[in-house]
Design a protein around this motif. Structure first.
Motif, PDB file in Angstrom:
ATOM      1  N   ALA A 191     -75.796  47.057 -14.310  1.00  0.00           N
ATOM      2  CA  ALA A 191     -75.084  47.257 -13.051  1.00  0.00           C
ATOM      3  C   ALA A 191     -73.606  46.925 -13.186  1.00  0.00           C
ATOM      4  N   MET A 192     -72.818  47.461 -12.246  1.00  0.00           N
ATOM      5  CA  MET A 192     -71.389  47.177 -12.193  1.00  0.00           C
ATOM      6  C   MET A 192     -70.908  47.238 -10.745  1.00  0.00           C
ATOM      7  N   VAL A 193     -69.853  46.487 -10.457  1.00  0.00           N
ATOM      8  CA  VAL A 193     -69.151  46.580  -9.181  1.00  0.00           C
ATOM      9  C   VAL A 193     -67.662  46.613  -9.489  1.00  0.00           C
ATOM     10  N   GLN A 194     -66.901  47.339  -8.690  1.00  0.00           N
ATOM     11  CA  GLN A 194     -65.453  47.430  -8.905  1.00  0.00           C
ATOM     12  C   GLN A 194     -64.757  47.571  -7.572  1.00  0.00           C
ATOM     13  N   CYS A 195     -63.601  46.940  -7.471  1.00  0.00           N
ATOM     14  CA  CYS A 195     -62.873  46.950  -6.216  1.00  0.00           C
ATOM     15  C   CYS A 195     -61.392  46.758  -6.486  1.00  0.00           C
ATOM     16  N   LEU A 196     -60.545  47.175  -5.533  1.00  0.00           N
ATOM     17  CA  LEU A 196     -59.105  47.015  -5.691  1.00  0.00           C
ATOM     18  C   LEU A 196     -58.616  45.620  -5.323  1.00  0.00           C
ATOM     19  N   ASP A 197     -59.433  44.854  -4.636  1.00  0.00           N
ATOM     20  CA  ASP A 197     -58.986  43.533  -4.209  1.00  0.00           C
ATOM     21  C   ASP A 197     -60.200  42.705  -3.832  1.00  0.00           C
ATOM     22  N   VAL A 198     -60.092  41.403  -3.895  1.00  0.00           N
ATOM     23  CA  VAL A 198     -61.214  40.539  -3.511  1.00  0.00           C
ATOM     24  C   VAL A 198     -61.013  39.985  -2.105  1.00  0.00           C
ATOM     25  N   SER A 199     -60.303  40.706  -1.280  1.00  0.00           N
ATOM     26  CA  SER A 199     -60.122  40.317   0.112  1.00  0.00           C
ATOM     27  C   SER A 199     -61.452  40.472   0.848  1.00  0.00           C
ATOM     28  N   LEU A 200     -61.480  40.033   2.083  1.00  0.00           N
ATOM     29  CA  LEU A 200     -62.690  40.164   2.891  1.00  0.00           C
ATOM     30  C   LEU A 200     -63.071  41.626   3.055  1.00  0.00           C
ATOM     31  N   ASP A 201     -62.053  42.516   3.130  1.00  0.00           N
ATOM     32  CA  ASP A 201     -62.358  43.925   3.294  1.00  0.00           C
ATOM     33  C   ASP A 201     -63.041  44.488   2.068  1.00  0.00           C
ATOM     34  N   CYS A 202     -62.608  44.053   0.883  1.00  0.00           N
ATOM     35  CA  CYS A 202     -63.240  44.510  -0.341  1.00  0.00           C
ATOM     36  C   CYS A 202     -64.675  44.027  -0.408  1.00  0.00           C
ATOM     37  N   THR A 203     -64.867  42.760  -0.096  1.00  0.00           N
ATOM     38  CA  THR A 203     -66.219  42.197  -0.091  1.00  0.00           C
ATOM     39  C   THR A 203     -67.103  42.958   0.884  1.00  0.00           C
ATOM     40  N   SER A 204     -66.569  43.279   2.031  1.00  0.00           N
ATOM     41  CA  SER A 204     -67.312  44.045   3.024  1.00  0.00           C
ATOM     42  C   SER A 204     -67.646  45.434   2.503  1.00  0.00           C
ATOM     43  N   CYS A 205     -66.680  46.052   1.795  1.00  0.00           N
ATOM     44  CA  CYS A 205     -66.900  47.380   1.218  1.00  0.00           C
ATOM     45  C   CYS A 205     -68.044  47.339   0.216  1.00  0.00           C
ATOM     46  N   LEU A 206     -68.038  46.339  -0.651  1.00  0.00           N
ATOM     47  CA  LEU A 206     -69.081  46.219  -1.665  1.00  0.00           C
ATOM     48  C   LEU A 206     -70.442  45.935  -1.040  1.00  0.00           C
ATOM     49  N   LYS A 207     -70.470  45.050  -0.076  1.00  0.00           N
ATOM     50  CA  LYS A 207     -71.742  44.729   0.582  1.00  0.00           C
ATOM     51  C   LYS A 207     -72.323  45.960   1.263  1.00  0.00           C
ATOM     52  N   GLY A 208     -71.477  46.712   1.949  1.00  0.00           N
ATOM     53  CA  GLY A 208     -71.943  47.933   2.597  1.00  0.00           C
ATOM     54  C   GLY A 208     -72.431  48.962   1.599  1.00  0.00           C
ATOM     55  N   SER A 209     -71.738  49.057   0.459  1.00  0.00           N
ATOM     56  CA  SER A 209     -72.132  50.012  -0.577  1.00  0.00           C
ATOM     57  C   SER A 209     -73.461  49.620  -1.212  1.00  0.00           C
ATOM     58  N   ILE A 210     -73.659  48.337  -1.449  1.00  0.00           N
ATOM     59  CA  ILE A 210     -74.920  47.855  -2.026  1.00  0.00           C
ATOM     60  C   ILE A 210     -76.080  48.165  -1.091  1.00  0.00           C
ATOM     61  N   THR A 211     -75.875  47.951   0.192  1.00  0.00           N
ATOM     62  CA  THR A 211     -76.916  48.264   1.177  1.00  0.00           C
ATOM     63  C   THR A 211     -77.227  49.755   1.179  1.00  0.00           C
ATOM     64  N   LYS A 212     -76.189  50.566   1.022  1.00  0.00           N
ATOM     65  CA  LYS A 212     -76.354  52.025   1.036  1.00  0.00           C
ATOM     66  C   LYS A 212     -77.185  52.505  -0.157  1.00  0.00           C
ATOM     67  N   LEU A 213     -77.141  51.768  -1.268  1.00  0.00           N
ATOM     68  CA  LEU A 213     -77.928  52.133  -2.447  1.00  0.00           C
ATOM     69  C   LEU A 213     -79.419  52.164  -2.140  1.00  0.00           C
ATOM     70  N   PHE A 214     -79.842  51.264  -1.241  1.00  0.00           N
ATOM     71  CA  PHE A 214     -81.279  51.103  -0.962  1.00  0.00           C
ATOM     72  C   PHE A 214     -81.576  51.350   0.511  1.00  0.00           C
ATOM     73  N   LYS A 215     -80.867  52.308   1.093  1.00  0.00           N
ATOM     74  CA  LYS A 215     -81.014  52.577   2.515  1.00  0.00           C
ATOM     75  C   LYS A 215     -82.372  53.170   2.841  1.00  0.00           C
ATOM     76  N   LYS A 216     -82.915  53.943   1.910  1.00  0.00           N
ATOM     77  CA  LYS A 216     -84.219  54.572   2.124  1.00  0.00           C
ATOM     78  C   LYS A 216     -85.295  53.819   1.333  1.00  0.00           C
ATOM     79  N   ASN A 217     -86.536  53.993   1.738  1.00  0.00           N
ATOM     80  CA  ASN A 217     -87.640  53.336   1.047  1.00  0.00           C
ATOM     81  C   ASN A 217     -87.953  53.993  -0.294  1.00  0.00           C
TER      82      ASN A 217
END
Length: 242
Positions: A191-217
């Motif tokens: 696995a890998m994660v990448q972001c332009l910044d470690v601000s709260l917005d970046c963290t939020s972006c990553l968390k939302g993206s991780i959730t989207k990976l497993f949105k369906k059963n």
């Protein structure tokens, strides 16, 4: 003439397939021989001759709204070597011109790099633009306890999010990247994660993206979510350079 330049040096992996694109129609089109075209081509030529590579680069040129052009390039964090990163950039420029002919603005994603062309100064890091996020999934399904697999994959990706590392060179655009592998039952999860910044917005972006990976059963053996602010991917086979 004004250039705004921020660099870092990355490169490519084994493949560089086209993934997706978006033409920014609201930014209009340019005419051949216009000052905008001159500025855009000047940026492209400058990046191509840059001794720093194009792994994470932001270059701007133009003093007025009508002729201002900006290019942002990001390569995947496991990339290295100037030669391949230039190849990635050329591929992205060619793909953008083919799919968004004469458009002043647009985005295009490849397996190894992301290109953003704009007529406005894109301040990065900035707020996540969720309408630019899309996902891709491996067609093969996970066998066995899919819920347990998904939970462990989410935990691992969340661990990587906490380990995001910034390049040390002060000239680098602040790209943060973390990757690894972990045993999940009989399988090894990469696995890998990448972001332009470690601000709260970046963290939020990553968390939302991780959730989207497993949105369906219907849990797959691999998946990725890409956008203009952050990238997330996992597979059951190695897809990164060490």
């Amino acid at each position: 003439m004004q250039f705004l330049i921020i660099h870092s040096v990355f490169s490519l992996n084994l493949t560089n397939e086209y993934l997706n694109h978006k033409c920014l129609l609201n930014q209009g089109k340019y005419n051949f021989g216009s000052e905008y075209e001159y500025n855009l081509n000047s940026i492209i030529d400058y990046i191509r001759t840059s001794p720093y590579g194009v792994g994470s680069t932001k270059v701007s040129r133009g003093n007025t709204t009508a002729n201002f052009a900006q290019i942002i390039v990001q390569c995947r964090g496991d990339s290295y070597g100037n030669k391949i990163s230039f190849t990635c950039f050329d591929t992205a420029i060619s793909g953008f011109r083919k799919r968004c002919p004469n458009n002043k603005g647009g985005m295009i994603w490849y397996d190894q790099c992301f290109l953003y062309v704009s007529t406005v100064d894109v301040e990065l890091p900035g707020n996540t633009i969720y309408k630019n996020i899309f996902s891709m999934h491996n067609p093969k399904k996970v066998r066995g306890d899919t819920k347990l697999f998904a939970n462990r994959a989410i935990d691992f990706l969340s661990e990587l999010t906490l380990k995001l590392q910034k390049p040390n060179n002060i000239l680098h655009l602040p790209v943060f990247y973390a990757a690894g592998e972990k045993k999940v039952g009989k399988n090894t999860l990469y696995a890998m994660v990448q972001c332009l910044d470690v601000s709260l917005d970046c963290t939020s972006c990553l968390k939302g993206s991780i959730t989207k990976l497993f949105k369906k059963n219907d849990i797959k053996q691999g998946a990725r979510v890409l956008g203009s602010n952050c990238f997330v991917r996992y597979e059951l086979y190695p897809f990164l350079r060490s």
